[in-house]
Design an enzyme around this catalytic site. Sequence first.
Site, mmCIF file in Angstrom:
data_model
loop_
_atom_site.group_PDB
_atom_site.id
_atom_site.type_symbol
_atom_site.label_atom_id
_atom_site.label_comp_id
_atom_site.label_asym_id
_atom_site.label_seq_id
_atom_site.Cartn_x
_atom_site.Cartn_y
_atom_site.Cartn_z
ATOM 1 N N SER A 153 -138.833 -38.872 -64.659
ATOM 2 C CA SER A 153 -140.084 -38.359 -64.105
ATOM 3 C C SER A 153 -140.282 -39.014 -62.741
ATOM 4 O O SER A 153 -141.263 -39.715 -62.502
ATOM 5 C CB SER A 153 -141.258 -38.681 -65.040
ATOM 6 O OG SER A 153 -142.463 -38.195 -64.488
ATOM 7 N N GLY A 188 -125.912 -28.743 -66.131
ATOM 8 C CA GLY A 188 -126.490 -29.240 -67.376
ATOM 9 C C GLY A 188 -125.422 -29.774 -68.305
ATOM 10 O O GLY A 188 -124.634 -29.009 -68.854
ATOM 11 N N SER A 211 -128.861 -31.356 -57.377
ATOM 12 C CA SER A 211 -129.985 -31.967 -56.676
ATOM 13 C C SER A 211 -130.581 -33.103 -57.504
ATOM 14 O O SER A 211 -130.758 -32.977 -58.710
ATOM 15 C CB SER A 211 -131.064 -30.915 -56.411
ATOM 16 O OG SER A 211 -132.204 -31.496 -55.820
ATOM 17 N N ASN A 264 -132.534 -28.199 -51.619
ATOM 18 C CA ASN A 264 -133.419 -27.900 -52.735
ATOM 19 C C ASN A 264 -134.862 -27.914 -52.231
ATOM 20 O O ASN A 264 -135.296 -28.864 -51.591
ATOM 21 C CB ASN A 264 -133.215 -28.939 -53.847
ATOM 22 C CG ASN A 264 -134.052 -28.656 -55.071
ATOM 23 O OD1 ASN A 264 -135.234 -28.955 -55.105
ATOM 24 N ND2 ASN A 264 -133.421 -28.108 -56.094
ATOM 25 N N CYS A 295 -141.838 -26.776 -60.623
ATOM 26 C CA CYS A 295 -143.030 -27.490 -60.158
ATOM 27 C C CYS A 295 -144.298 -26.796 -60.652
ATOM 28 O O CYS A 295 -144.345 -25.572 -60.743
ATOM 29 C CB CYS A 295 -143.070 -27.523 -58.633
ATOM 30 S SG CYS A 295 -141.545 -28.059 -57.884
ATOM 31 N N GLY A 322 -124.521 -33.484 -62.332
ATOM 32 C CA GLY A 322 -125.776 -34.182 -62.117
ATOM 33 C C GLY A 322 -125.771 -35.605 -62.620
ATOM 34 O O GLY A 322 -125.290 -36.523 -61.956
ATOM 35 N N THR A 323 -126.270 -35.806 -63.829
ATOM 36 C CA THR A 323 -126.455 -37.144 -64.388
ATOM 37 C C THR A 323 -125.171 -37.964 -64.414
ATOM 38 O O THR A 323 -125.212 -39.191 -64.260
ATOM 39 C CB THR A 323 -127.046 -37.026 -65.813
ATOM 40 O OG1 THR A 323 -128.294 -36.327 -65.733
ATOM 41 C CG2 THR A 323 -127.287 -38.387 -66.429
ATOM 42 N N LYS A 367 -133.209 -22.039 -59.158
ATOM 43 C CA LYS A 367 -132.865 -22.925 -60.269
ATOM 44 C C LYS A 367 -133.881 -22.712 -61.384
ATOM 45 O O LYS A 367 -135.041 -23.113 -61.268
ATOM 46 C CB LYS A 367 -132.855 -24.379 -59.806
ATOM 47 C CG LYS A 367 -132.280 -25.350 -60.829
ATOM 48 C CD LYS A 367 -132.102 -26.731 -60.217
ATOM 49 C CE LYS A 367 -131.365 -27.667 -61.151
ATOM 50 N NZ LYS A 367 -131.148 -29.000 -60.513
#
Length: 311
Positions: free
Chosen positions: A70, A245, A21, A99, A130, A267-268, A165
């Site tokens: 962020s 990760g 996500s 998500n 969150c 992800g990244t 998650k």
Amino acid sequence: MDKLKHTLFGLEFKNPVWTASGTFSYGLEVAKIYDLSLLGAIVVKGLSLKPRKGNMPERIVETPAGMLNSIGLQNPGVDYFINETLPKLKKYDTKIFANVFGEDEDEYLAVAERLDKADGVHGLELNVSCPNVKKGGIAFGTDPEVLYNLVYKMKKITKKPLLVKLSPNVSNILDTADACVSAGADGLVLINTLLGVAIDVEREKPILSTITGGLSGPAMLPIAVRMIWQVYQKYGSRIPIIGVGGISNYKDALQHILAGASAIQVGTANFYDPLSPLKIIEDLKNHLDKKGYVHYSQLIGKAHQMIIKEV
């Protein structure tokens, strides 16, 4: 026999390679590059009850072996996703996980209720990193009791698989994992980003507008693998783990799987190589062939077995 095809949560997946996500947005942007049907699953960008603009700039900063972000969970809202995005996305032959996040329990439950009724959404991924506005801003995922209550109530709302998650910003990942398992979670996603700060030495102030951001990228690999290891060591195959990760290639993916992950999320790496999920799928197949494995599931948690054998 297809060496990557498998069943989890009562769903059949083509392979264990999912997109994480956030970095994959809602998938449609990447659909211009390759067929999304090749993926095991897509986890779409986080959805809230109402649209969110996210945080003010700066929102992203590069760090050694990764990045801090962020973004502020910018999204068009769950109703827009269901009415506008989902009809286009569900044309692809892959599994779609939504998500979910909220500022309080009520928002989480309202979003889940809408998604539970949405045809084409196969499961939910609960983002518990969150801040809980009704609990002084403490993240849902750092308080086991609050987390238990949220997951328990979410399970009452949805019949679809519910994955949680987990945040790595805790003293003991097993405390929050235990809370989720006890509350009835169908699976755990390990892990979300790690809080960090980057400072501009010329301007002598934090770079991100929010000061802190979530660290992702290669730097997260050993942290994610360690937490997967801990949870699998306790629960084994009793609770499916989805690893995320620091995964950039098939060797990274294998570390997650060998530590105990049943599937992985990229992800990244999608930012600097959008084709990385497809490369990982192909390289995993080649690795299994080279090693003589019948199915990738033979590798899930195998690193634990190897230690026992060596002792």
